[in-house]
Design a protein around this motif. Sequence first.
Motif, PDB file in Angstrom:
ATOM      1  N   LYS A  69     -31.393  73.444  32.627  1.00  0.00           N
ATOM      2  CA  LYS A  69     -32.873  73.268  33.228  1.00  0.00           C
ATOM      3  C   LYS A  69     -33.144  74.439  34.112  1.00  0.00           C
ATOM      4  O   LYS A  69     -34.181  75.119  34.344  1.00  0.00           O
ATOM      5  CB  LYS A  69     -33.428  72.047  33.507  1.00  0.00           C
ATOM      6  N   ALA A  70     -31.917  74.487  35.023  1.00  0.00           N
ATOM      7  CA  ALA A  70     -32.284  75.502  36.026  1.00  0.00           C
ATOM      8  C   ALA A  70     -31.375  76.837  35.919  1.00  0.00           C
ATOM      9  O   ALA A  70     -32.022  77.846  36.427  1.00  0.00           O
ATOM     10  CB  ALA A  70     -31.104  74.585  37.571  1.00  0.00           C
ATOM     11  N   ASP A  71     -30.567  76.901  34.900  1.00  0.00           N
ATOM     12  CA  ASP A  71     -29.980  78.050  34.572  1.00  0.00           C
ATOM     13  C   ASP A  71     -29.287  78.188  33.091  1.00  0.00           C
ATOM     14  O   ASP A  71     -28.573  77.549  32.829  1.00  0.00           O
ATOM     15  CB  ASP A  71     -28.645  78.461  35.589  1.00  0.00           C
ATOM     16  N   GLU A  72     -30.214  79.030  32.366  1.00  0.00           N
ATOM     17  CA  GLU A  72     -29.818  78.992  31.033  1.00  0.00           C
ATOM     18  C   GLU A  72     -28.715  79.958  30.516  1.00  0.00           C
ATOM     19  O   GLU A  72     -28.212  80.096  29.643  1.00  0.00           O
ATOM     20  CB  GLU A  72     -31.107  79.555  30.285  1.00  0.00           C
ATOM     21  N   GLN A  73     -28.161  80.670  31.705  1.00  0.00           N
ATOM     22  CA  GLN A  73     -27.143  81.628  31.226  1.00  0.00           C
ATOM     23  C   GLN A  73     -25.724  81.400  31.588  1.00  0.00           C
ATOM     24  O   GLN A  73     -24.739  81.868  31.042  1.00  0.00           O
ATOM     25  CB  GLN A  73     -27.570  83.041  32.021  1.00  0.00           C
ATOM     26  N   ILE A  74     -25.572  80.389  32.847  1.00  0.00           N
ATOM     27  CA  ILE A  74     -24.454  80.434  33.236  1.00  0.00           C
ATOM     28  C   ILE A  74     -23.388  79.591  32.136  1.00  0.00           C
ATOM     29  O   ILE A  74     -23.784  78.740  31.683  1.00  0.00           O
ATOM     30  CB  ILE A  74     -24.443  79.405  34.547  1.00  0.00           C
ATOM     31  N   PRO A  75     -22.144  80.132  32.062  1.00  0.00           N
ATOM     32  CA  PRO A  75     -21.181  79.485  30.823  1.00  0.00           C
ATOM     33  C   PRO A  75     -20.722  78.123  31.437  1.00  0.00           C
ATOM     34  O   PRO A  75     -20.479  77.801  32.612  1.00  0.00           O
ATOM     35  CB  PRO A  75     -20.172  80.544  31.140  1.00  0.00           C
ATOM     36  N   ILE A  76     -20.899  77.114  30.452  1.00  0.00           N
ATOM     37  CA  ILE A  76     -20.420  75.950  30.600  1.00  0.00           C
ATOM     38  C   ILE A  76     -19.256  75.428  29.618  1.00  0.00           C
ATOM     39  O   ILE A  76     -19.782  75.701  28.418  1.00  0.00           O
ATOM     40  CB  ILE A  76     -21.300  74.713  30.432  1.00  0.00           C
ATOM     41  N   LEU A  77     -18.129  75.090  30.083  1.00  0.00           N
ATOM     42  CA  LEU A  77     -17.021  74.655  29.333  1.00  0.00           C
ATOM     43  C   LEU A  77     -16.795  73.235  29.375  1.00  0.00           C
ATOM     44  O   LEU A  77     -16.535  73.012  30.582  1.00  0.00           O
ATOM     45  CB  LEU A  77     -15.765  75.489  29.658  1.00  0.00           C
ATOM     46  N   MET A  78     -16.699  72.550  28.393  1.00  0.00           N
ATOM     47  CA  MET A  78     -16.619  71.135  28.406  1.00  0.00           C
ATOM     48  C   MET A  78     -15.318  70.715  28.121  1.00  0.00           C
ATOM     49  O   MET A  78     -14.505  71.390  26.911  1.00  0.00           O
ATOM     50  CB  MET A  78     -17.661  70.511  27.386  1.00  0.00           C
ATOM     51  N   LEU A  79     -14.465  70.161  28.832  1.00  0.00           N
ATOM     52  CA  LEU A  79     -12.945  69.804  28.753  1.00  0.00           C
ATOM     53  C   LEU A  79     -12.921  68.582  28.906  1.00  0.00           C
ATOM     54  O   LEU A  79     -13.069  67.617  29.984  1.00  0.00           O
ATOM     55  CB  LEU A  79     -12.130  70.543  30.058  1.00  0.00           C
ATOM     56  N   THR A  80     -12.495  67.651  27.711  1.00  0.00           N
ATOM     57  CA  THR A  80     -12.727  66.406  27.675  1.00  0.00           C
ATOM     58  C   THR A  80     -11.792  65.630  26.678  1.00  0.00           C
ATOM     59  O   THR A  80     -11.276  66.472  25.753  1.00  0.00           O
ATOM     60  CB  THR A  80     -14.054  66.085  27.040  1.00  0.00           C
ATOM     61  N   ALA A  81     -11.610  64.301  26.588  1.00  0.00           N
ATOM     62  CA  ALA A  81     -10.716  63.708  25.724  1.00  0.00           C
ATOM     63  C   ALA A  81     -11.404  63.372  24.487  1.00  0.00           C
ATOM     64  O   ALA A  81     -10.831  63.015  23.535  1.00  0.00           O
ATOM     65  CB  ALA A  81     -10.159  62.716  26.268  1.00  0.00           C
ATOM     66  N   LEU A  82     -12.775  63.513  24.438  1.00  0.00           N
ATOM     67  CA  LEU A  82     -13.664  63.220  23.385  1.00  0.00           C
ATOM     68  C   LEU A  82     -13.451  64.342  22.287  1.00  0.00           C
ATOM     69  O   LEU A  82     -14.295  65.413  22.603  1.00  0.00           O
ATOM     70  CB  LEU A  82     -15.238  62.951  23.812  1.00  0.00           C
ATOM     71  N   GLY A  83     -12.878  63.988  21.290  1.00  0.00           N
ATOM     72  CA  GLY A  83     -12.521  65.158  20.318  1.00  0.00           C
ATOM     73  C   GLY A  83     -13.215  65.076  19.020  1.00  0.00           C
ATOM     74  O   GLY A  83     -12.991  65.987  18.164  1.00  0.00           O
ATOM     75  N   THR A  84     -14.168  64.281  18.623  1.00  0.00           N
ATOM     76  CA  THR A  84     -14.715  64.201  17.141  1.00  0.00           C
ATOM     77  C   THR A  84     -15.754  65.258  17.025  1.00  0.00           C
ATOM     78  O   THR A  84     -16.362  65.841  18.190  1.00  0.00           O
ATOM     79  CB  THR A  84     -15.294  62.594  17.176  1.00  0.00           C
ATOM     80  N   ALA A  85     -15.984  65.458  15.823  1.00  0.00           N
ATOM     81  CA  ALA A  85     -17.100  66.674  15.687  1.00  0.00           C
ATOM     82  C   ALA A  85     -18.427  66.112  15.991  1.00  0.00           C
ATOM     83  O   ALA A  85     -19.391  67.066  16.618  1.00  0.00           O
ATOM     84  CB  ALA A  85     -16.976  66.664  13.992  1.00  0.00           C
ATOM     85  N   ASP A  86     -18.621  64.918  16.116  1.00  0.00           N
ATOM     86  CA  ASP A  86     -19.950  64.439  16.633  1.00  0.00           C
ATOM     87  C   ASP A  86     -20.016  64.660  18.195  1.00  0.00           C
ATOM     88  O   ASP A  86     -21.033  65.184  18.779  1.00  0.00           O
ATOM     89  CB  ASP A  86     -20.140  62.979  16.332  1.00  0.00           C
ATOM     90  N   ASP A  87     -18.835  64.422  18.994  1.00  0.00           N
ATOM     91  CA  ASP A  87     -18.842  64.884  20.479  1.00  0.00           C
ATOM     92  C   ASP A  87     -19.023  66.273  20.576  1.00  0.00           C
ATOM     93  O   ASP A  87     -19.828  66.672  21.325  1.00  0.00           O
ATOM     94  CB  ASP A  87     -17.632  64.200  20.899  1.00  0.00           C
ATOM     95  N   LYS A  88     -18.361  67.094  19.816  1.00  0.00           N
ATOM     96  CA  LYS A  88     -18.663  68.617  19.997  1.00  0.00           C
ATOM     97  C   LYS A  88     -20.018  69.153  19.579  1.00  0.00           C
ATOM     98  O   LYS A  88     -20.700  69.839  20.526  1.00  0.00           O
ATOM     99  CB  LYS A  88     -17.650  69.191  19.118  1.00  0.00           C
ATOM    100  N   LEU A  89     -20.589  68.477  18.585  1.00  0.00           N
ATOM    101  CA  LEU A  89     -22.002  68.556  18.345  1.00  0.00           C
ATOM    102  C   LEU A  89     -22.870  68.460  19.355  1.00  0.00           C
ATOM    103  O   LEU A  89     -23.921  69.313  19.859  1.00  0.00           O
ATOM    104  CB  LEU A  89     -22.395  67.841  17.120  1.00  0.00           C
ATOM    105  N   GLU A  90     -22.855  67.210  20.046  1.00  0.00           N
ATOM    106  CA  GLU A  90     -23.616  66.687  21.102  1.00  0.00           C
ATOM    107  C   GLU A  90     -23.327  67.756  22.367  1.00  0.00           C
ATOM    108  O   GLU A  90     -24.574  67.943  23.131  1.00  0.00           O
ATOM    109  CB  GLU A  90     -23.345  65.214  21.666  1.00  0.00           C
ATOM    110  N   GLY A  91     -22.171  68.050  22.497  1.00  0.00           N
ATOM    111  CA  GLY A  91     -21.854  69.028  23.720  1.00  0.00           C
ATOM    112  C   GLY A  91     -22.798  70.247  23.380  1.00  0.00           C
ATOM    113  O   GLY A  91     -23.151  70.753  24.376  1.00  0.00           O
ATOM    114  N   PHE A  92     -22.689  71.070  22.426  1.00  0.00           N
ATOM    115  CA  PHE A  92     -23.373  72.229  22.083  1.00  0.00           C
ATOM    116  C   PHE A  92     -24.979  72.099  22.150  1.00  0.00           C
ATOM    117  O   PHE A  92     -25.648  72.873  22.604  1.00  0.00           O
ATOM    118  CB  PHE A  92     -22.896  72.925  20.708  1.00  0.00           C
ATOM    119  N   ASP A  93     -25.153  70.661  21.607  1.00  0.00           N
ATOM    120  CA  ASP A  93     -26.645  70.638  21.477  1.00  0.00           C
ATOM    121  C   ASP A  93     -27.256  70.648  22.866  1.00  0.00           C
ATOM    122  O   ASP A  93     -28.470  70.701  23.063  1.00  0.00           O
ATOM    123  CB  ASP A  93     -27.210  69.366  20.845  1.00  0.00           C
TER     124      ASP A  93
END
Length: 226
Positions: A69-93
């Motif tokens: 909401k504050a910054d549309e450009q800053i890169p965000i890398l999620m680093l997590t133990a949650l590795g299912t396709a649904d988790d990844k889709l939610e992260g990208f969403d």
Amino acid sequence: MIHILVIEDEKRVADLLKIGLEENGYQVMVAYDGEMGLRLFRTNAFELIISDIILPKRNGFELCQEIRKADEQIPILMLTALGTADDKLEGFDVGADDYMVKPFDFRELLARVKALLKRRAVTNVEVVKELAYADLTINFERQEVTRNGVPIKLSPKEYNLLAYLVENAERVVSRVEIAEKVWNTHFDTGTNFIDVYINYLRKKMDKNFEVKLIHTKPGVGFILHA
């Protein structure tokens, strides 16, 4: 000096990230919960964020939405133990640019950090304000998409995927290329998240229009073609 915010509640992992990144010339601040991470983001200038998902006080998905909401450009890398396709889709969403699953190889993480920062640098010097193909228009300044004058609402990742397809219109792009150029990650043949996003786009971009723009080339990839 590149400033990176690490949001990780497990101190051992946070220390590993901080030491490793600082040894490679980055300046790192660490937050141990989501609220602290959001507070540091709002009061400091960062070029990149690395965040866990399972965090105290505010999870990584919620945190990513607030940052976007504050910054549309800053890169965000999620680093997590949650590795299912649904988790990844939610992260990208919710706006993440890349997604890595623990346990991880630090060399790979470092390579992804460099790729995200390089893409940010290229984006910052981008001068194209608008891109059009057939009856489709993308306004980069307002982050707006229209087709035949009809506004189309897209998620951040749908928008980035569409922009890449338009930039490469009339050319077949493979899943591997999309994974590397849009998600800055290596394509995992065990997941179908790229096909999922193509289907999302088709429903929004093509379903209500006579001329279909997004086509599949079986065994090869996808092409934007009128």
